[in-house]
Design a protein around this motif. Sequence first.
Motif, PDB file in Angstrom:
ATOM      1  N   SER A 214      -1.144  31.760  19.887  1.00 39.39           N
ATOM      2  CA  SER A 214      -0.172  31.675  18.792  1.00 39.39           C
ATOM      3  C   SER A 214       1.020  32.602  19.066  1.00 39.39           C
ATOM      4  O   SER A 214       1.850  32.832  18.184  1.00 39.39           O
ATOM      5  N   GLY A 215       1.095  33.132  20.292  1.00 34.54           N
ATOM      6  CA  GLY A 215       2.263  33.921  20.687  1.00 34.54           C
ATOM      7  C   GLY A 215       2.278  35.328  20.133  1.00 34.54           C
ATOM      8  O   GLY A 215       3.313  35.976  20.054  1.00 34.54           O
ATOM      9  N   VAL A 216       1.092  35.835  19.760  1.00 32.20           N
ATOM     10  CA  VAL A 216       1.020  37.141  19.104  1.00 32.20           C
ATOM     11  C   VAL A 216       0.525  38.204  20.104  1.00 32.20           C
ATOM     12  O   VAL A 216      -0.419  37.967  20.854  1.00 32.20           O
ATOM     13  N   ASN A 217       1.184  39.370  20.083  1.00 28.52           N
ATOM     14  CA  ASN A 217       0.751  40.503  20.907  1.00 28.52           C
ATOM     15  C   ASN A 217      -0.139  41.420  20.097  1.00 28.52           C
ATOM     16  O   ASN A 217       0.271  41.909  19.057  1.00 28.52           O
ATOM     17  N   LEU A 218      -1.342  41.691  20.577  1.00 29.81           N
ATOM     18  CA  LEU A 218      -2.241  42.578  19.835  1.00 29.81           C
ATOM     19  C   LEU A 218      -1.988  44.018  20.212  1.00 29.81           C
ATOM     20  O   LEU A 218      -1.448  44.305  21.257  1.00 29.81           O
ATOM     21  N   ASP A 219      -2.495  44.907  19.370  1.00 25.39           N
ATOM     22  CA  ASP A 219      -2.408  46.308  19.744  1.00 25.39           C
ATOM     23  C   ASP A 219      -3.825  46.848  19.926  1.00 25.39           C
ATOM     24  O   ASP A 219      -4.447  46.631  20.955  1.00 25.39           O
ATOM     25  N   MET A 220      -4.395  47.479  18.901  1.00 19.36           N
ATOM     26  CA  MET A 220      -5.729  48.069  19.063  1.00 19.36           C
ATOM     27  C   MET A 220      -6.815  47.044  18.782  1.00 19.36           C
ATOM     28  O   MET A 220      -6.656  46.199  17.908  1.00 19.36           O
ATOM     29  N   ILE A 221      -7.941  47.165  19.470  1.00 19.53           N
ATOM     30  CA  ILE A 221      -9.080  46.270  19.219  1.00 19.53           C
ATOM     31  C   ILE A 221     -10.342  47.126  19.052  1.00 19.53           C
ATOM     32  O   ILE A 221     -10.560  48.044  19.834  1.00 19.53           O
ATOM     33  N   VAL A 222     -11.123  46.832  18.041  1.00 13.52           N
ATOM     34  CA  VAL A 222     -12.395  47.542  17.859  1.00 13.52           C
ATOM     35  C   VAL A 222     -13.489  46.521  17.587  1.00 13.52           C
ATOM     36  O   VAL A 222     -13.323  45.630  16.746  1.00 13.52           O
ATOM     37  N   GLN A 223     -14.602  46.621  18.325  1.00 14.25           N
ATOM     38  CA  GLN A 223     -15.746  45.761  18.029  1.00 14.25           C
ATOM     39  C   GLN A 223     -16.891  46.657  17.569  1.00 14.25           C
ATOM     40  O   GLN A 223     -17.238  47.624  18.242  1.00 14.25           O
ATOM     41  N   ASN A 224     -17.482  46.320  16.430  1.00 12.32           N
ATOM     42  CA  ASN A 224     -18.599  47.126  15.922  1.00 12.32           C
ATOM     43  C   ASN A 224     -19.869  46.849  16.714  1.00 12.32           C
ATOM     44  O   ASN A 224     -19.965  45.834  17.391  1.00 12.32           O
ATOM     45  N   VAL A 225     -20.849  47.739  16.574  1.00 12.55           N
ATOM     46  CA  VAL A 225     -22.177  47.480  17.141  1.00 12.55           C
ATOM     47  C   VAL A 225     -22.754  46.312  16.349  1.00 12.55           C
ATOM     48  O   VAL A 225     -22.603  46.256  15.125  1.00 12.55           O
ATOM     49  N   SER A 226     -23.435  45.366  17.017  1.00 19.24           N
ATOM     50  CA  SER A 226     -23.909  44.216  16.246  1.00 19.24           C
ATOM     51  C   SER A 226     -25.148  44.590  15.438  1.00 19.24           C
ATOM     52  O   SER A 226     -25.906  45.485  15.801  1.00 19.24           O
ATOM     53  N   VAL A 227     -25.329  43.868  14.349  1.00 12.85           N
ATOM     54  CA  VAL A 227     -26.492  44.111  13.483  1.00 12.85           C
ATOM     55  C   VAL A 227     -27.686  43.405  14.134  1.00 12.85           C
ATOM     56  O   VAL A 227     -27.639  42.193  14.354  1.00 12.85           O
TER      57      VAL A 227
ATOM     58  N   THR B 271       4.542  41.002  11.096  1.00 12.01           N
ATOM     59  CA  THR B 271       5.355  39.771  11.103  1.00 12.01           C
ATOM     60  C   THR B 271       4.622  38.625  11.799  1.00 12.01           C
ATOM     61  O   THR B 271       4.971  37.466  11.628  1.00 12.01           O
ATOM     62  N   ASP B 272       3.599  38.940  12.601  1.00 12.71           N
ATOM     63  CA  ASP B 272       2.825  37.894  13.276  1.00 12.71           C
ATOM     64  C   ASP B 272       1.539  37.575  12.521  1.00 12.71           C
ATOM     65  O   ASP B 272       0.731  36.761  12.976  1.00 12.71           O
ATOM     66  N   GLY B 273       1.321  38.241  11.382  1.00 15.62           N
ATOM     67  CA  GLY B 273       0.065  38.101  10.655  1.00 15.62           C
ATOM     68  C   GLY B 273      -0.227  36.657  10.257  1.00 15.62           C
ATOM     69  O   GLY B 273      -1.347  36.168  10.459  1.00 15.62           O
ATOM     70  N   ALA B 274       0.771  35.971   9.726  1.00 15.43           N
ATOM     71  CA  ALA B 274       0.544  34.604   9.243  1.00 15.43           C
ATOM     72  C   ALA B 274       0.172  33.688  10.396  1.00 15.43           C
ATOM     73  O   ALA B 274      -0.783  32.895  10.291  1.00 15.43           O
ATOM     74  N   ALA B 275       0.868  33.819  11.527  1.00 20.04           N
ATOM     75  CA  ALA B 275       0.597  32.943  12.678  1.00 20.04           C
ATOM     76  C   ALA B 275      -0.810  33.185  13.212  1.00 20.04           C
ATOM     77  O   ALA B 275      -1.560  32.225  13.480  1.00 20.04           O
ATOM     78  N   ALA B 276      -1.217  34.459  13.335  1.00 21.51           N
ATOM     79  CA  ALA B 276      -2.537  34.765  13.897  1.00 21.51           C
ATOM     80  C   ALA B 276      -3.643  34.304  12.944  1.00 21.51           C
ATOM     81  O   ALA B 276      -4.643  33.722  13.370  1.00 21.51           O
ATOM     82  N   THR B 277      -3.451  34.552  11.635  1.00 25.86           N
ATOM     83  CA  THR B 277      -4.459  34.166  10.654  1.00 25.86           C
ATOM     84  C   THR B 277      -4.639  32.642  10.641  1.00 25.86           C
ATOM     85  O   THR B 277      -5.766  32.131  10.635  1.00 25.86           O
ATOM     86  N   ALA B 278      -3.523  31.931  10.681  1.00 27.41           N
ATOM     87  CA  ALA B 278      -3.604  30.461  10.653  1.00 27.41           C
ATOM     88  C   ALA B 278      -4.327  29.944  11.897  1.00 27.41           C
ATOM     89  O   ALA B 278      -5.198  29.068  11.805  1.00 27.41           O
ATOM     90  N   ALA B 279      -4.005  30.515  13.056  1.00 22.96           N
ATOM     91  CA  ALA B 279      -4.630  30.034  14.297  1.00 22.96           C
ATOM     92  C   ALA B 279      -6.137  30.310  14.275  1.00 22.96           C
ATOM     93  O   ALA B 279      -6.942  29.444  14.634  1.00 22.96           O
ATOM     94  N   LEU B 280      -6.517  31.510  13.828  1.00 22.24           N
ATOM     95  CA  LEU B 280      -7.951  31.842  13.801  1.00 22.24           C
ATOM     96  C   LEU B 280      -8.701  30.964  12.806  1.00 22.24           C
ATOM     97  O   LEU B 280      -9.812  30.504  13.071  1.00 22.24           O
ATOM     98  N   THR B 281      -8.088  30.719  11.651  1.00 24.23           N
ATOM     99  CA  THR B 281      -8.742  29.893  10.634  1.00 24.23           C
ATOM    100  C   THR B 281      -8.966  28.469  11.164  1.00 24.23           C
ATOM    101  O   THR B 281     -10.013  27.863  10.942  1.00 24.23           O
ATOM    102  N   ARG B 282      -7.994  27.965  11.907  1.00 23.91           N
ATOM    103  CA  ARG B 282      -8.146  26.625  12.502  1.00 23.91           C
ATOM    104  C   ARG B 282      -9.352  26.580  13.439  1.00 23.91           C
ATOM    105  O   ARG B 282     -10.015  25.570  13.564  1.00 23.91           O
ATOM    106  N   HIS B 283      -9.610  27.717  14.106  1.00 22.74           N
ATOM    107  CA  HIS B 283     -10.693  27.733  15.094  1.00 22.74           C
ATOM    108  C   HIS B 283     -11.980  28.342  14.551  1.00 22.74           C
ATOM    109  O   HIS B 283     -12.891  28.632  15.316  1.00 22.74           O
TER     110      HIS B 283
END
Length: 424
Positions: free
Chosen positions: A291-304, A319-331
């Motif tokens: 979706s053309g979005v540049n990420l910054d920090m990433i954190v993955q929790n320990v799985s349950v 400003t990229d929030g809407a594009a990223a949210t829409a793309a993730l929701t589609r998938h």
Amino acid sequence: MALIVQKYGGSSVADADSIKRVAKRIAEAKRAGDDVVVVVSAMGDTTDELIDLAQQITPLPPQREMDILLTAGERISMSLLAMAISNLGVEAQSFTGQQAGVITDSVHGKARIIDVTPSRIQQAVDAGAVAIVAGFQGVTQHTNDVTTLGRGGSDTTAVALAAALQADVCEIYTDVDGVFTADPRIVPSARKIDRITYDEMLEMAASGAKVLVLRCVEYARRYGVPVHVRSSFSTHPGTLVTDAATEEGAPMEQPIIAGVAHDRSEAKITIVDVPDVPGKAARIFEVVAGSGVNLDMIVQNVSVASTGRTDISFTLPATDGAAATAALTRHQPDIGFTSLQYDDTIGKLSLIGAGMKSHPGVSARLFAALSDAGINIEMISTSEIRISVVTRADQLDDAVRAVHTAFDLDSADEQAVVYGGTGR
Ligand code: ADP
Ligand code: ASP
Ligand code: MG
């Protein structure tokens, strides 16, 4: 005789009187015998006002039209500035990004400069005129469509022109006296930095210190353009951004910490209950990148253990929030997460300093300062010369001040002056 590229930001040309004041300064530089090329931003908050105006027409304006609209801001200031300089008896001509030969890729709204061919500018300078160039804009190579370089992009125009014209220096004139150890609007006791390396300035800019935009620093480092950041409202020497060696070849003295930067423009997305199996993170970040979005920090929790699921959070420009949210929701069906949380009330604080790689204890001191100030840390990321933390947005200013003090960066004497601008 030197060739100087000077860039004046929006707060330096906010109204007619400011434009006349800047014109005087430019005419003086020209009369002193130097060749002068000027890059100018849109007046005051014009760019924001044009964006607001477009929003009143449609929430999702076509990006091509948005770029044409926004470049109008710089056209207004460039022509007015040329008139003001001519009035002082010095010849001046203004040029759009296209006329100045700023060629970009076709990514509207955040185009990258791929070439600068400033023959028109060189001709004007050779003929003895001051050339005024509209900042923040270019034109695509094949279709001649007008593009913009992203917010703050006039800094990049200035450095790119300085590189192409082999200028002796690129002076960035703004509403503070240089680069400080923190934003003087938040920390009045911040100290002006006399010299800073490209590397540290890159991290400061990438971490939100908007006094110089990131791409301009990248460009300056790549082409070795010396950048002098200073105020258009005073004659104080500003901050020189160069590489680590001084002119004499001796290494520059490097303090452990260069400064504290903050960023209020990011948001956080948390993807809840992602199946903790190989390939899911790759899929998520493919979708976001798509979706053309540049990420910054990433954190993955320990799985349950009982569910084999985990949460993944990352930050991105709001400003990229809407594009990223829409793309993730589609998938959502193929990624298999249960829900998605969006939070744009975060702030990011970054501590920057080339000396931190050889000094242990910097993180411990940072975390202690935040804890003493009662500030909770939500995410952490580090590079060799930077530590960043995410906090609540409403605690960010306090966090910056606490960390600035904890690292002994406060100035003992004068307070930093903010000459203009609205901080928008
Ligand atoms: P211009 O309109 O000249 O481009 P900007 O608003 O883009 O000006 O950048 C100047 C502003 O950057 C200053 O007014 C200041 O609030 C902000 N700033 C943030 N961090 C710093 C820093 N470390 N040093 C100096 N200014 C900073
Ligand atoms: N006018 C543009 C902006 O406000 C470009 C700049 O000022 O550098 O982002
Ligand atoms: Mg700027």
